[in-house]
Each structure stands twice: as structure tokens, then as C-alpha cells.
Scaffold this motif. Structure first.
Motif, short mmCIF file in Angstrom:
data_model
loop_
_atom_site.label_atom_id
_atom_site.label_comp_id
_atom_site.label_asym_id
_atom_site.label_seq_id
_atom_site.Cartn_x
_atom_site.Cartn_y
_atom_site.Cartn_z
N ASP A 1 52.43 44.61 53.03
CA ASP A 1 52.15 45.77 52.17
C ASP A 1 51.35 45.34 50.94
O ASP A 1 51.32 46.06 49.95
CB ASP A 1 53.47 46.42 51.73
N LEU A 2 50.73 44.18 51.02
CA LEU A 2 49.96 43.69 49.87
C LEU A 2 48.86 44.68 49.49
O LEU A 2 48.21 45.25 50.37
CB LEU A 2 49.30 42.35 50.22
N PRO A 3 48.64 44.86 48.20
CA PRO A 3 47.51 45.71 47.80
C PRO A 3 46.19 45.04 48.16
O PRO A 3 46.11 43.82 48.34
CB PRO A 3 47.67 45.83 46.28
N LEU A 4 45.15 45.85 48.27
CA LEU A 4 43.84 45.35 48.68
C LEU A 4 43.32 44.27 47.74
O LEU A 4 42.62 43.36 48.17
CB LEU A 4 42.85 46.52 48.78
N GLU A 5 43.67 44.36 46.45
CA GLU A 5 43.24 43.34 45.49
C GLU A 5 43.75 41.96 45.90
O GLU A 5 43.03 40.97 45.85
CB GLU A 5 43.73 43.68 44.07
N ASP A 6 45.02 41.90 46.32
CA ASP A 6 45.61 40.62 46.73
C ASP A 6 44.99 40.13 48.04
O ASP A 6 44.74 38.93 48.21
CB ASP A 6 47.12 40.75 46.89
N ILE A 7 44.77 41.05 48.97
CA ILE A 7 44.16 40.66 50.24
C ILE A 7 42.76 40.13 50.03
O ILE A 7 42.37 39.12 50.62
CB ILE A 7 44.17 41.85 51.23
N ALA A 8 41.99 40.77 49.15
CA ALA A 8 40.63 40.30 48.86
C ALA A 8 40.67 38.88 48.29
O ALA A 8 39.88 38.02 48.67
CB ALA A 8 39.93 41.24 47.89
N ARG A 9 41.61 38.62 47.38
CA ARG A 9 41.72 37.29 46.79
C ARG A 9 42.16 36.26 47.83
O ARG A 9 41.65 35.14 47.85
CB ARG A 9 42.70 37.31 45.61
N GLN A 10 43.09 36.61 48.71
CA GLN A 10 43.62 35.66 49.69
C GLN A 10 42.65 35.39 50.84
O GLN A 10 42.88 34.48 51.63
CB GLN A 10 44.95 36.18 50.26
N THR A 11 41.60 36.17 50.94
CA THR A 11 40.64 35.98 52.03
C THR A 11 39.28 35.51 51.54
O THR A 11 38.31 35.52 52.30
CB THR A 11 40.49 37.28 52.86
N GLY A 12 39.21 35.09 50.30
CA GLY A 12 37.98 34.50 49.80
C GLY A 12 36.96 35.49 49.26
O GLY A 12 35.86 35.09 48.89
N TYR A 13 37.32 36.77 49.20
CA TYR A 13 36.37 37.77 48.69
C TYR A 13 36.51 37.99 47.19
O TYR A 13 35.60 38.52 46.58
CB TYR A 13 36.53 39.09 49.44
N GLY A 14 37.63 37.62 46.63
CA GLY A 14 37.81 37.75 45.19
C GLY A 14 38.21 39.14 44.76
O GLY A 14 39.27 39.33 44.20
N GLU A 15 37.36 40.11 45.02
CA GLU A 15 37.60 41.49 44.60
C GLU A 15 37.44 42.44 45.78
O GLU A 15 36.64 42.18 46.69
CB GLU A 15 36.60 41.88 43.50
N PRO A 16 38.16 43.57 45.77
CA PRO A 16 38.01 44.55 46.86
C PRO A 16 36.58 45.03 47.04
O PRO A 16 36.16 45.33 48.15
CB PRO A 16 38.93 45.71 46.43
N GLU A 17 35.83 45.08 45.94
CA GLU A 17 34.44 45.54 46.02
C GLU A 17 33.59 44.63 46.89
O GLU A 17 32.55 45.04 47.40
CB GLU A 17 33.82 45.66 44.62
N SER A 18 34.01 43.39 47.05
CA SER A 18 33.30 42.46 47.93
C SER A 18 33.79 42.56 49.37
O SER A 18 33.02 42.38 50.31
CB SER A 18 33.47 41.02 47.45
N LEU A 19 35.08 42.84 49.56
CA LEU A 19 35.67 42.92 50.89
C LEU A 19 35.33 44.24 51.60
O LEU A 19 34.96 44.24 52.77
CB LEU A 19 37.20 42.78 50.79
N ILE A 20 35.42 45.35 50.89
CA ILE A 20 35.33 46.67 51.54
C ILE A 20 34.01 46.90 52.26
O ILE A 20 34.02 47.32 53.43
CB ILE A 20 35.61 47.79 50.51
N PRO A 21 32.84 46.63 51.66
CA PRO A 21 31.59 46.91 52.39
C PRO A 21 31.45 46.10 53.68
O PRO A 21 31.04 46.64 54.71
CB PRO A 21 30.49 46.53 51.40
N GLY A 22 31.82 44.83 53.64
CA GLY A 22 31.74 44.00 54.85
C GLY A 22 32.73 44.45 55.90
O GLY A 22 32.42 44.48 57.09
N PHE A 23 33.92 44.83 55.46
CA PHE A 23 34.94 45.31 56.40
C PHE A 23 34.47 46.60 57.07
O PHE A 23 34.56 46.75 58.28
CB PHE A 23 36.26 45.54 55.66
N ARG A 24 33.92 47.50 56.28
CA ARG A 24 33.45 48.78 56.83
C ARG A 24 32.26 48.56 57.77
O ARG A 24 32.17 49.20 58.81
CB ARG A 24 33.04 49.72 55.69
N ARG A 25 31.37 47.65 57.41
CA ARG A 25 30.21 47.37 58.26
C ARG A 25 30.65 46.79 59.61
O ARG A 25 30.12 47.15 60.65
CB ARG A 25 29.28 46.40 57.53
N LEU A 26 31.64 45.92 59.58
CA LEU A 26 32.10 45.26 60.80
C LEU A 26 32.97 46.16 61.67
O LEU A 26 32.85 46.18 62.88
CB LEU A 26 32.88 44.00 60.43
#
Length: 197
Positions: A153-178
Motif C-alpha cells: 500500500d506504499l504511496p507512489l512517492e515511495d515507490i518512485a524512490r524505491q525504483t530509481g525514479y526519485g519522484e512520481p513525476e518521473s515514474l508516471i509518464p514512463g509507466f503510462r507509456r509502457l
């Protein structure tokens, strides 16, 4: 447009199976959760190929990678695989990605580990696996993001940090594109999915 499987024998997780004889091992019996997980990946591969939405090849690679990893672990636990045509350069690159995907990784880092130039590493990886070095980093990060979305149930901010993206703003576009879905929608659709246990 047909989907080309010619890259499969070059997939790093497929290499150990190239040396196996189909008569060397007993059939693999799957538990109910394993069968559900493997069936899920097969359905998703078929759906990706049928729909051929933007980035579908990445989806096929992702699900096939998880299937191959599960199979490799089952075969490896049941019996020794035997001699494997190993590639020390690829081993070093994938080992580095596995250890460091939560941190920034550049082509220079991977090239240094491989002992090749960035251009040469990119060429070799694309020829042998169908993906570039950066695509493999993205693949690993996205696999972890999907797992964390479904199993925590981790918030997206934590998931972004734990996956090397740092911030959700970096994770979300790539996730949506893929995946053609936002992380939030992915979480809703796949919550409790046995494939991520």
C-alpha cells in the motif's frame, strides 16, 4: 503486423535452456498459485500481441521475462541445469542493474562494468537481447514498480524512490507509456494478483 520471436534465443533468461535436453527432466508440476501466475502471464502476452498497442513489445518482454525467470528457478531447484553458455559481459551488466536499479544508472556506468564503450555495449545488448542497456534498466525498474503497486500500500512517492525514479513525476509518464495505464489504475486492476506474490 506479425510479432517476431527471433530475439528469444538471445534473451538472457533463455540461454540456460539452450543446453537442456527435453528428455533430461521430469515434467514440472505446478501448484495452483503457480499455475494461476503462469496463466496470467501467458494471457497477457497473447493480449499484448493481439492488441499491439504502443509499447506492446515491452509488455511481451516483461511478461516473458517473468515466465522465464519462474521456469528457470523451478528447473534449477529440481535438477542442475548443466553447462550454460555464459557471457561474462552480460552477466556483469545484469548483475549491476540488479544491484543498482534503485539508484541512477547511466550508459557510462554500464559500459564501465562491461569493459566496452557505450556504443559497443548498446550494439551487443540489442543484438543478443533485443533491448538496449537503458531499456533493461527501465524493464527492471518497472517490474519492481508493478510488484510494489500490487503487493503493498506504499504511496507512489515511495515507490518512485524505491525504483530509481526519485519522484512520481518521473515514474508516471514512463509507466503510462509502457502499460497504457497510470500506476493508480494498474494497482486497482491487479490488486491481489497471484502473479506478483
Amino acid at each position: 503486423m506479425a510479432f517476431c520471436w527471433s530475439w528469444l534465443p538471445r534473451h538472457p533468461l533463455f540461454v540456460p535452456f539452450l543446453t537442456l535436453s527435453c528428455h533430461r527432466h521430469e515434467p514440472i508440476l505446478l501448484s495452483a498459485p503457480e499455475l494461476a501466475a503462469w496463466s496470467h502471464h501467458m494471457r497477457e502476452i497473447a493480449r499484448e500481441i493481439a492488441q499491439q498497442a504502443q509499447g506492446f513489445r515491452y509488455g511481451v518482454h516483461a511478461h516473458l521475462s517473468l515466465l522465464l525467470l519462474a521456469l528457470l528457478r523451478r528447473v534449477g531447484s529440481a535438477a542442475p541445469i548443466g553447462p550454460v553458455a555464459e557471457d561474462p559481459m552480460l552477466d556483469a551488466v545484469f548483475d549491476f542493474i540488479e544491484r543498482r536499479y534503485r539508484h541512477p544508472i547511466g550508459l557510462v556506468d554500464l559500459a564501465t562494468v562491461a569493459g566496452r564503450s557505450g556504443a559497443r555495449l548498446t550494439t551487443v545488448l540489442r543484438q543478443r537481447t533485443g533491448l538496449t542497456a537503458q531499456e533493461w534498466v527501465t524493464e527492471r525498474r518497472m517490474a519492481e514498480a508493478r510488484r510494489l503497486l500490487v503487493t503493498t500500500d506504499l504511496p507512489l512517492e515511495d515507490i518512485a524512490r524505491q525504483t530509481g525514479y526519485g519522484e512520481p513525476e518521473s515514474l508516471i509518464p514512463g509507466f503510462r507509456r509502457l502499460h497504457r495505464l497510470t500506476p493508480a489504475v494498474w494497482r486497482q486492476r491487479h490488486h491481489g494478483d497471484p502473479a506478483y506474490r
